[in-house]
Design a protein around this motif. Structure first.
Motif, PDB file in Angstrom:
ATOM      1  N   PHE A 191       0.827  -1.214   0.000  1.00 30.66           N
ATOM      2  CA  PHE A 191       0.000   0.000   0.000  1.00 30.66           C
ATOM      3  C   PHE A 191       0.862   1.265   0.000  1.00 30.66           C
ATOM      4  N   TRP A 192       2.054   1.179   0.608  1.00 28.14           N
ATOM      5  CA  TRP A 192       2.971   2.332   0.586  1.00 28.14           C
ATOM      6  C   TRP A 192       3.536   2.512  -0.814  1.00 28.14           C
ATOM      7  N   MET A 251       1.022   4.170  -2.840  1.00 25.37           N
ATOM      8  CA  MET A 251       0.942   5.620  -2.591  1.00 25.37           C
ATOM      9  C   MET A 251       2.059   6.361  -3.317  1.00 25.37           C
ATOM     10  N   LEU A 252       3.260   5.782  -3.304  1.00 25.81           N
ATOM     11  CA  LEU A 252       4.388   6.430  -3.996  1.00 25.81           C
ATOM     12  C   LEU A 252       4.132   6.466  -5.498  1.00 25.81           C
ATOM     13  N   LEU A 288       1.757   9.208  -6.275  1.00 28.39           N
ATOM     14  CA  LEU A 288       2.453  10.505  -6.242  1.00 28.39           C
ATOM     15  C   LEU A 288       3.236  10.733  -7.541  1.00 28.39           C
ATOM     16  N   VAL A 300      -6.748   1.723  -1.279  1.00 28.87           N
ATOM     17  CA  VAL A 300      -5.823   2.800  -1.643  1.00 28.87           C
ATOM     18  C   VAL A 300      -6.333   3.512  -2.892  1.00 28.87           C
TER      19      VAL A 300
END
Lengths: 282, 315
Positions: free
Chosen positions: B145-146, B149-150, B153, B260
């Motif tokens: 999930f991180w 997110m990256l 972005l 997400v």
């Protein structure tokens, strides 16, 4: 093998050294947070919100002006405590079950334990967590139970597999001839010989536990506010990622480095305990 | 082979039966009165009584369990308390997002892992091998999930190549829909590809060390010929097993990733249902996912026995 040469081998293992060093940084940060953090994580400082890393706030501040470094330090103890207790549950229940299944191979008990394991494996760990939290409500304790339950069959299978081969060895047969019961043999002779495997698997499950706790906290099923956790920090940062990318970057890096450290340490320990590898090196 | 398949089938049915009991017990028995649980602490007594009647909670636990299982078998999953429509319809609608996402992620997993694993094994100990292993080590450690997110972005907010979330629906066109599933699929695939590449590498290294490969080399085959013509095919057996198991992981792992990217799949449905305390939906979706995992495990066992006769004889 002499303790001295094991220590020498450990010191020469790059994976083990880097892995332990990385993991220790976060363990120490978590422990230190009980005594000291650069700022109070419960104190809101709205005028200082969204600050990028600076001398005053090394990793910047979040949307409430809280210091991210301090939150990562406190978050470390949440993640580590949840993962550690979950591994403890897995080992505490899984090891005796695995030993019992091996001691009574092909019996009804063995069959029951192994089918039970299959059943838990059939539930993806996240689903167990969802089920538990859907009914009992989200909390760090329920996250521990959810992750711990999934660890039980991992240790039970590992111990059963290793113990089965040990039960055929001469020294176990001697113990049986000497009149020792299955339970005593399991704990006195089998358990010490599977301890190495348990340490390696424990490290791996610990790292998986950190990831699982982060995932659960991220979706709001783990530790609840105001207790900081890495997953929740990432969840909070999601809607503000274009405005304050550092809010997402540092907690994520904390998770990656801790998990990477534990995985490297696990690899290093496996190499260290592997007799074939040890023989090849000496 | 038939006996082996029947034994596995018996195990499948037994697992499903026990899983259904566990899920039913956790959802419908443990909270006490599910109607009161679903309506929350401020609910009026008569509202709770009406819901109890509607959900059939006045029946005995056994009757409710058999009604539920009977319903599942006939495709009737009950009526969602929140959506006021049949759960089966809602689930089918959401499956049209979750299943393609899992399949897309699995394809990417294979596309990334195979070349990486083969490359690393064929150049064991080289810089390429070390780099591949380093990347896979990192891939396993990154929370998906991180990573998602990256990627949002980088590719949605900064470069604007993809949308940051949402799903337009298959009616809007195949490519547009696939595009909106691309970042979620990559996020899901990364850790699985890392695991698979490591399995591929170690399996191929084991096979390359076998006597028959050495014989091939002694007979004049080049290293590449021995690898592609002989070693790879045998190395694929454990790899295929892992791929089978990964599909169910991808289906369940999508629970987080769908949140997400705000994808209207099964995962998001589960979380929405939990927050709305719609236990009927939670119960059905969890049972469906467990069924998928057990079924895939069964298929993997059978496929494994088909390609490896030692296994079915051994059992």
């Amino acid at each position: 093998m002499a303790e001295k040469s094991i220590l020498r081998l450990a010191l020469s293992s790059r994976n083990l050294i880097i892995g332990l060093a990385l993991s220790l940084v976060f363990v120490i940060a978590g422990l230190l947070s009980f005594l000291w953090t650069p700022y109070d994580v419960t104190m809101l400082d709205i005028p200082s919100r969204f600050q990028t890393p600076s001398a005053a706030h090394w990793l910047g501040t979040d949307h409430f002006g809280r210091d991210i470094l301090s939150m990562i330090m406190v978050g470390a103890r949440t993640s580590i405590a949840v993962a550690l207790v979950a591994v403890g549950i897995g080992m505490g229940l899984g090891v005796p079950l695995g030993l019992a299944a091996a001691a009574r191979k092909d019996s009804l008990l063995d069959d029951l334990i192994m089918r039970g394991n299959d059943l838990v494996f059939a539930f993806p760990s996240l689903l167990i967590a969802i089920l538990i939290t859907a009914v009992f409500g989200p909390s760090a304790l329920n996250a521990i139970i959810a992750i711990g339950v999934f660890n039980i069959p991992v240790f039970a299978r590992l111990v059963r597999g290793a113990a089965l081969s040990l039960w055929t060895l001469d020294y176990v047969l001697s113990a049986r001839v000497a009149g020792k019961g299955a339970a005593r043999i399991s704990f006195e002779h089998i358990l010490p010989n599977v301890a190495n495997l348990l340490i390696v698997q424990g490290t791996i499950q610990f790292s998986l536990g950190i990831l699982a706790e982060a995932s659960l906290s991220y979706v709001g099923l783990g530790a609840q506010p105001p207790i900081p956790s890495w997953g929740r920090m990432l969840a909070d940062s999601q809607t503000m990622i274009s405005l304050a990318p550092h809010m997402a970057l540092f907690p994520g890096l904390a998770i990656v480095l801790t998990v990477l450290g534990l995985n490297l340490a696990g690899d290093g320990l496996r190499d260290l305990f592997d007799p074939k590898l040890r023989k090849a090196r000496t | 082979m038939l006996i082996y398949a029947l034994k596995r089938l018996r195990s499948l049915v037994l697992s499903l039966l026990v899983a259904s009991v566990v899920i039913f017990a956790v959802i419908e028995v443990v909270p006490g009165d599910p109607a009161a649980f679903m309506l929350g602490i401020n609910a009026q007594e008569d509202t709770i009584a009406a819901l109890r009647e509607e959900l059939g909670l006045n029946l005995s636990v056994y009757q409710r369990y058999f009604n539920w299982v009977g319903g599942l078998l006939s495709g009737d999953f009950g009526i969602s308390y929140t959506y006021r429509s049949p759960v089966a319809e809602i689930v089918t609608e959401r499956l049209w997002v979750s299943l393609p996402l899992a399949a897309y992620a699995l394809s990417l997993t294979v596309l990334l892992a195979f070349p990486a694993g083969i490359l690393a094994a064929s150049r064991r100990g080289s810089v390429t091998d070390l780099s591949v292993m380093g990347f896979t080590q990192l891939g396993v450690a990154i929370p998906n999930f991180w990573f998602a997110m990256l990627m949002v972005l980088a590719f949605a907010i900064n470069l604007r190549w993809f949308s940051a979330g949402g799903f337009p629906g298959w009616d809007e066109g195949f490519w547009i829909s696939m595009k909106s599933l691309t970042l979620p699929a990559i996020a899901l695939a990364l850790p699985q590809a890392s695991i698979l590449a490591r399995v591929m590498r170690s399996s191929l290294l084991d096979t390359l060390g076998e006597d028959y490969v050495r014989t091939c080399r002694a007979k004049g085959l080049s290293k590449a010929q021995a690898l592609w013509r002989h070693a790879l095919r045998n190395a694929l057996i454990p790899v295929l097993t892992i791929i089978g198991l990964q599909f169910s992981f991808l289906l369940a792992g999508a629970i987080i990733i769908e949140n997400v990217f705000f994808l209207p799949g099964l995962g998001r449905l589960v979380f929405q249902s939990i927050s709305q305390r719609d236990l009927i939906v939670v119960e059905s979706v969890v049972m469906l996912l467990v069924f998928a995992v057990i079924l895939v495990n069964f298929a993997v066992d059978i496929a494994y026995a088909l390609v490896d006769p030692r296994l079915r004889r051994g059992r």
